[in-house]
Design an enzyme around this catalytic site. Structure first.
Site, PDB file in Angstrom:
ATOM      1  N   TYR A  73      36.093  30.086 -15.488  1.00 54.61           N
ATOM      2  CA  TYR A  73      34.693  29.850 -15.874  1.00 54.61           C
ATOM      3  C   TYR A  73      33.749  30.500 -14.866  1.00 54.61           C
ATOM      4  O   TYR A  73      32.756  31.107 -15.234  1.00 54.61           O
ATOM      5  CB  TYR A  73      34.349  28.360 -15.929  1.00 54.61           C
ATOM      6  CG  TYR A  73      35.323  27.462 -16.632  1.00 54.61           C
ATOM      7  CD1 TYR A  73      36.097  27.896 -17.700  1.00 54.61           C
ATOM      8  CD2 TYR A  73      35.453  26.145 -16.218  1.00 54.61           C
ATOM      9  CE1 TYR A  73      36.974  27.051 -18.345  1.00 54.61           C
ATOM     10  CE2 TYR A  73      36.330  25.286 -16.865  1.00 54.61           C
ATOM     11  CZ  TYR A  73      37.087  25.744 -17.923  1.00 54.61           C
ATOM     12  OH  TYR A  73      37.958  24.911 -18.561  1.00 54.61           O
ATOM     13  N   GLU A 116       6.075  40.626 -18.842  1.00 58.52           N
ATOM     14  CA  GLU A 116       7.460  40.134 -18.873  1.00 58.52           C
ATOM     15  C   GLU A 116       8.351  40.944 -17.940  1.00 58.52           C
ATOM     16  O   GLU A 116       9.235  40.407 -17.286  1.00 58.52           O
ATOM     17  CB  GLU A 116       8.024  40.206 -20.292  1.00 58.52           C
ATOM     18  CG  GLU A 116       7.378  39.252 -21.266  1.00 58.52           C
ATOM     19  CD  GLU A 116       7.970  39.378 -22.656  1.00 58.52           C
ATOM     20  OE1 GLU A 116       8.627  38.416 -23.082  1.00 58.52           O
ATOM     21  OE2 GLU A 116       7.787  40.441 -23.293  1.00 58.52           O
ATOM     22  N   LYS A 128      15.066  32.088 -25.110  1.00 57.88           N
ATOM     23  CA  LYS A 128      13.887  32.581 -24.395  1.00 57.88           C
ATOM     24  C   LYS A 128      12.761  31.568 -24.624  1.00 57.88           C
ATOM     25  O   LYS A 128      11.860  31.782 -25.434  1.00 57.88           O
ATOM     26  CB  LYS A 128      13.504  33.977 -24.906  1.00 57.88           C
ATOM     27  CG  LYS A 128      12.420  34.660 -24.104  1.00 57.88           C
ATOM     28  CD  LYS A 128      12.208  36.079 -24.612  1.00 57.88           C
ATOM     29  CE  LYS A 128      11.139  36.786 -23.815  1.00 57.88           C
ATOM     30  NZ  LYS A 128      10.944  38.178 -24.285  1.00 57.88           N
TER      31      LYS A 128
END
Length: 126
Positions: free
Chosen positions: A54, A22, A100
């Site tokens: 934003y 990862e 995730k």
């Protein structure tokens, strides 16, 4: 009165996780943000200066999420919340959701992640 600005589905490639692959290869994360703020002024004036940009929020959140490789989603989400609260005084609270979808779990699943809510601390008067 509390109003909300929301930004959903921000896709960021980062290297968070406990597993070695990862941190080497990284993976896709998706971030959703909900910002509590007072929009009464900007709803009258139509001026960007009276609200929260934003675009600037996304840039701040993305930098905070990617700058350091964390083991835990909780820490990565906390970094985003801290950075947005520090950069945007008009934001009184933030809810950060980090998805995730490719987590190394030995199961078939749609999504996994964390939802973290942080509120601006009132200034202490000593």
């Amino acid at each position: 009165m509390t109003d909300t600005i929301f930004i959903t589905g921000v896709v960021i490639h980062a290297r968070h996780g406990v597993m070695e692959h990862e941190t080497e290869v990284g993976q896709r994360f998706v971030i959703d943000l909900e910002l509590s703020t007072d929009l009464s002024e900007s709803s009258r004036t139509d001026r960007l200066a009276d609200t929260v940009s934003y675009s600037n929020v996304v840039a701040t959140a993305t930098a905070a999420f990617k700058d350091v490789n964390y083991k835990l989603l909780e820490r990565a989400a906390g970094a985003v919340a801290d950075a947005v609260l520090a950069a945007f005084p008009r934001v009184s609270a933030i809810k950060v959701t980090v998805h995730k979808p490719h987590a190394p779990i030995a199961a078939i699943f749609d999504d996994v992640g964390v939802v973290l809510t942080r509120t601006r601390q009132a200034a202490s008067h000593g």
